[in-house]
Scaffold this motif. Structure first.
Motif, PDB file in Angstrom:
ATOM      1  N   VAL A  89      -0.837  -1.946  26.003  1.00  0.00           N
ATOM      2  CA  VAL A  89      -2.140  -2.410  25.518  1.00  0.00           C
ATOM      3  C   VAL A  89      -2.517  -1.674  24.235  1.00  0.00           C
ATOM      4  CG1 VAL A  89      -4.618  -2.403  26.048  1.00  0.00           C
ATOM      5  CG2 VAL A  89      -2.985  -3.188  27.753  1.00  0.00           C
ATOM      6  N   ALA A  90      -2.238  -0.393  24.189  1.00  0.00           N
ATOM      7  CA  ALA A  90      -2.538   0.372  22.973  1.00  0.00           C
ATOM      8  C   ALA A  90      -1.720  -0.145  21.797  1.00  0.00           C
ATOM      9  CB  ALA A  90      -2.262   1.857  23.202  1.00  0.00           C
ATOM     10  N   GLU A  91      -0.474  -0.486  22.043  1.00  0.00           N
ATOM     11  CA  GLU A  91       0.382  -1.034  20.973  1.00  0.00           C
ATOM     12  C   GLU A  91      -0.144  -2.386  20.504  1.00  0.00           C
ATOM     13  OE1 GLU A  91       3.120  -0.995  18.125  1.00  0.00           O
ATOM     14  OE2 GLU A  91       2.791   0.654  19.525  1.00  0.00           O
ATOM     15  N   LYS A  92      -0.542  -3.241  21.480  1.00  0.00           N
ATOM     16  CA  LYS A  92      -1.109  -4.537  21.105  1.00  0.00           C
ATOM     17  C   LYS A  92      -2.400  -4.355  20.323  1.00  0.00           C
ATOM     18  CE  LYS A  92      -1.399  -7.771  24.220  1.00  0.00           C
ATOM     19  NZ  LYS A  92      -1.586  -8.471  25.503  1.00  0.00           N
ATOM     20  N   ALA A  93      -3.242  -3.418  20.759  1.00  0.00           N
ATOM     21  CA  ALA A  93      -4.505  -3.175  20.067  1.00  0.00           C
ATOM     22  C   ALA A  93      -4.257  -2.640  18.659  1.00  0.00           C
ATOM     23  CB  ALA A  93      -5.369  -2.200  20.863  1.00  0.00           C
ATOM     24  N   LYS A  94      -3.275  -1.770  18.521  1.00  0.00           N
ATOM     25  CA  LYS A  94      -2.953  -1.227  17.201  1.00  0.00           C
ATOM     26  C   LYS A  94      -2.445  -2.330  16.277  1.00  0.00           C
ATOM     27  CE  LYS A  94      -0.165   2.254  14.861  1.00  0.00           C
ATOM     28  NZ  LYS A  94       0.906   3.221  14.992  1.00  0.00           N
ATOM     29  N   ALA A  95      -1.554  -3.185  16.799  1.00  0.00           N
ATOM     30  CA  ALA A  95      -1.036  -4.290  15.992  1.00  0.00           C
ATOM     31  C   ALA A  95      -2.161  -5.254  15.604  1.00  0.00           C
ATOM     32  CB  ALA A  95       0.060  -5.031  16.757  1.00  0.00           C
ATOM     33  N   ALA A  96      -3.054  -5.540  16.551  1.00  0.00           N
ATOM     34  CA  ALA A  96      -4.185  -6.426  16.257  1.00  0.00           C
ATOM     35  C   ALA A  96      -5.114  -5.797  15.227  1.00  0.00           C
ATOM     36  CB  ALA A  96      -4.956  -6.748  17.540  1.00  0.00           C
ATOM     37  N   SER A  97      -5.329  -4.498  15.338  1.00  0.00           N
ATOM     38  CA  SER A  97      -6.189  -3.796  14.380  1.00  0.00           C
ATOM     39  C   SER A  97      -5.571  -3.819  12.986  1.00  0.00           C
ATOM     40  CB  SER A  97      -6.400  -2.351  14.838  1.00  0.00           C
ATOM     41  OG  SER A  97      -7.166  -1.650  13.906  1.00  0.00           O
ATOM     42  N   GLU A  98      -4.270  -3.597  12.911  1.00  0.00           N
ATOM     43  CA  GLU A  98      -3.602  -3.633  11.604  1.00  0.00           C
ATOM     44  C   GLU A  98      -3.647  -5.041  11.015  1.00  0.00           C
ATOM     45  OE1 GLU A  98       0.238  -2.064  12.554  1.00  0.00           O
ATOM     46  OE2 GLU A  98      -0.481   0.012  12.568  1.00  0.00           O
ATOM     47  N   ALA A  99      -3.465  -6.055  11.858  1.00  0.00           N
ATOM     48  CA  ALA A  99      -3.553  -7.441  11.378  1.00  0.00           C
ATOM     49  C   ALA A  99      -4.967  -7.748  10.896  1.00  0.00           C
ATOM     50  CB  ALA A  99      -3.144  -8.411  12.486  1.00  0.00           C
ATOM     51  N   LEU A 100      -5.962  -7.216  11.599  1.00  0.00           N
ATOM     52  CA  LEU A 100      -7.348  -7.436  11.189  1.00  0.00           C
ATOM     53  C   LEU A 100      -7.626  -6.761   9.850  1.00  0.00           C
ATOM     54  CD1 LEU A 100     -10.080  -8.643  11.895  1.00  0.00           C
ATOM     55  CD2 LEU A 100     -10.625  -6.536  13.109  1.00  0.00           C
ATOM     56  N   VAL A 101      -7.078  -5.580   9.651  1.00  0.00           N
ATOM     57  CA  VAL A 101      -7.264  -4.892   8.361  1.00  0.00           C
ATOM     58  C   VAL A 101      -6.651  -5.719   7.241  1.00  0.00           C
ATOM     59  CG1 VAL A 101      -6.526  -2.869   7.031  1.00  0.00           C
ATOM     60  CG2 VAL A 101      -7.494  -2.570   9.298  1.00  0.00           C
ATOM     61  N   ARG A 102      -5.443  -6.242   7.478  1.00  0.00           N
ATOM     62  CA  ARG A 102      -4.799  -7.070   6.440  1.00  0.00           C
ATOM     63  C   ARG A 102      -5.609  -8.334   6.164  1.00  0.00           C
ATOM     64  NH1 ARG A 102      -0.375  -5.388   9.382  1.00  0.00           N
ATOM     65  NH2 ARG A 102      -0.269  -7.357  10.513  1.00  0.00           N
ATOM     66  N   SER A 103      -6.077  -8.987   7.220  1.00  0.00           N
ATOM     67  CA  SER A 103      -6.854 -10.211   7.010  1.00  0.00           C
ATOM     68  C   SER A 103      -8.187  -9.898   6.347  1.00  0.00           C
ATOM     69  CB  SER A 103      -7.060 -10.954   8.326  1.00  0.00           C
ATOM     70  OG  SER A 103      -7.927 -10.244   9.186  1.00  0.00           O
ATOM     71  N   ARG A 104      -8.774  -8.748   6.675  1.00  0.00           N
ATOM     72  CA  ARG A 104     -10.037  -8.373   6.030  1.00  0.00           C
ATOM     73  C   ARG A 104      -9.826  -8.130   4.539  1.00  0.00           C
ATOM     74  NH1 ARG A 104     -13.311  -4.834   9.476  1.00  0.00           N
ATOM     75  NH2 ARG A 104     -13.937  -6.855  10.228  1.00  0.00           N
ATOM     76  N   GLN A 105      -8.710  -7.490   4.195  1.00  0.00           N
ATOM     77  CA  GLN A 105      -8.414  -7.281   2.772  1.00  0.00           C
ATOM     78  C   GLN A 105      -8.216  -8.622   2.071  1.00  0.00           C
ATOM     79  OE1 GLN A 105      -5.049  -4.689   3.065  1.00  0.00           O
ATOM     80  NE2 GLN A 105      -6.292  -2.824   3.186  1.00  0.00           N
ATOM     81  N   ALA A 106      -7.498  -9.538   2.720  1.00  0.00           N
ATOM     82  CA  ALA A 106      -7.298 -10.867   2.122  1.00  0.00           C
ATOM     83  C   ALA A 106      -8.629 -11.608   2.002  1.00  0.00           C
ATOM     84  CB  ALA A 106      -6.319 -11.674   2.973  1.00  0.00           C
ATOM     85  N   ASN A 107      -9.478 -11.504   3.032  1.00  0.00           N
ATOM     86  CA  ASN A 107     -10.790 -12.150   2.971  1.00  0.00           C
ATOM     87  C   ASN A 107     -11.644 -11.550   1.865  1.00  0.00           C
ATOM     88  OD1 ASN A 107     -10.207 -13.858   5.087  1.00  0.00           O
ATOM     89  ND2 ASN A 107     -11.215 -12.608   6.624  1.00  0.00           N
ATOM     90  N   ASP A 108     -11.607 -10.242   1.728  1.00  0.00           N
ATOM     91  CA  ASP A 108     -12.376  -9.596   0.661  1.00  0.00           C
ATOM     92  C   ASP A 108     -11.869 -10.020  -0.704  1.00  0.00           C
ATOM     93  OD1 ASP A 108     -13.930  -8.333   2.535  1.00  0.00           O
ATOM     94  OD2 ASP A 108     -12.913  -6.389   2.377  1.00  0.00           O
ATOM     95  N   THR A 109     -10.555 -10.137  -0.840  1.00  0.00           N
ATOM     96  CA  THR A 109      -9.988 -10.577  -2.114  1.00  0.00           C
ATOM     97  C   THR A 109     -10.438 -12.004  -2.411  1.00  0.00           C
ATOM     98  OG1 THR A 109      -8.083  -9.136  -1.815  1.00  0.00           O
ATOM     99  CG2 THR A 109      -7.832 -10.957  -3.358  1.00  0.00           C
ATOM    100  N   ARG A 110     -10.353 -12.897  -1.421  1.00  0.00           N
ATOM    101  CA  ARG A 110     -10.811 -14.279  -1.616  1.00  0.00           C
ATOM    102  C   ARG A 110     -12.300 -14.316  -1.946  1.00  0.00           C
ATOM    103  NH1 ARG A 110      -7.166 -15.620   2.746  1.00  0.00           N
ATOM    104  NH2 ARG A 110      -8.844 -15.327   4.227  1.00  0.00           N
ATOM    105  N   TYR A 111     -13.082 -13.474  -1.285  1.00  0.00           N
ATOM    106  CA  TYR A 111     -14.522 -13.444  -1.538  1.00  0.00           C
ATOM    107  C   TYR A 111     -14.806 -12.986  -2.963  1.00  0.00           C
ATOM    108  CZ  TYR A 111     -19.407 -11.997  -1.199  1.00  0.00           C
ATOM    109  OH  TYR A 111     -20.737 -11.830  -1.417  1.00  0.00           O
ATOM    110  N   ASN A 112     -14.143 -11.927  -3.394  1.00  0.00           N
ATOM    111  CA  ASN A 112     -14.357 -11.444  -4.769  1.00  0.00           C
ATOM    112  C   ASN A 112     -13.913 -12.478  -5.796  1.00  0.00           C
ATOM    113  OD1 ASN A 112     -15.525  -9.006  -4.018  1.00  0.00           O
ATOM    114  ND2 ASN A 112     -13.546  -8.016  -3.784  1.00  0.00           N
ATOM    115  N   GLU A 113     -12.813 -13.177  -5.510  1.00  0.00           N
ATOM    116  CA  GLU A 113     -12.379 -14.247  -6.409  1.00  0.00           C
ATOM    117  C   GLU A 113     -13.410 -15.371  -6.440  1.00  0.00           C
ATOM    118  OE1 GLU A 113      -8.540 -15.367  -4.947  1.00  0.00           O
ATOM    119  OE2 GLU A 113      -7.562 -13.597  -5.805  1.00  0.00           O
TER     120      GLU A 113
END
Length: 187
Positions: A71-95
């Motif tokens: 569960v910790a591994e799944k949570a870590k992977a989900a958290s890392e995916a969320l960070v990547r998607s948040r960065q992509a969302n922020d980039t799209r928002y700034n654009e």
């Protein structure tokens, strides 16, 4: 007739008492040994049962530790995916914000050139010469035209900014929900 037993008579009672005492000691020793064996058996059975319980508990704890690690591994992977998607969302928002600013400048320039006309309800043409004088009226503009163009461009930019914000928020909510599901915390 005096028998041979007469001189031994006082010792016969002592011998009977000694034999009885020896018999009692022998019975106690046999009983102690039998009781000890019985309790030793119970103790051995208890030790084996306790060892079996401990093995079951250790296996259960290992399963819990493995499940926790998974569960910790799944949570870590989900958290890392969320960070990547948040960065992509922020980039799209700034654009999108940059596009909104560019659209505002382009609309204001197009309004000044006359390539785009405001709808009549937005034009608010003021009658007569205004602060711009006769020269502004000769070009088909009144004194407040620049303000109307800037206002219209600002409204368009505000709408684009709001649209960008709503799009960012929707993507964040969707990505967060997907991360929670990927972590195994929701269905």
């Amino acid at each position: 007739m005096k028998s041979i037993i007469d001189p031994l008579r006082p010792y016969t009672a002592l011998a009977r008492w000694g034999a009885g005492l020896l018999l009692v000691i022998l019975l106690l020793a046999i009983g102690y040994r039998a009781g000890a064996d019985r309790w030793q058996g119970k103790f051995t059975d208890e030790v084996q049962a306790r060892a079996s319980d401990n093995a079951v508990h250790a296996a259960m704890l290992q399963q819990l530790a493995d499940a926790t690690a998974a569960v910790a591994e799944k949570a870590k992977a989900a958290s890392e995916a969320l960070v990547r998607s948040r960065q992509a969302n922020d980039t799209r928002y700034n654009e999108a914000l940059n596009d909104a600013k560019r659209a505002e400048r382009d609309l204001a320039a197009a309004l000044r050139r006359g390539a785009v006309q405001l709808r009549p309800e937005w034009a608010c043409a003021a009658p007569g010469p205004g602060a711009g004088g006769v020269a502004a009226l000769a070009r088909g503009q009144d004194a407040a035209a620049e303000l109307r163009w800037a206002g219209a461009a600002s409204l368009a930019e505000g709408g684009d900014r709001a649209d960008a914000w709503i799009g960012w928020l929707q993507r964040e909510l969707i990505d967060t929900r997907q991360a929670v599901i990927a972590a195994g915390c929701a269905i």
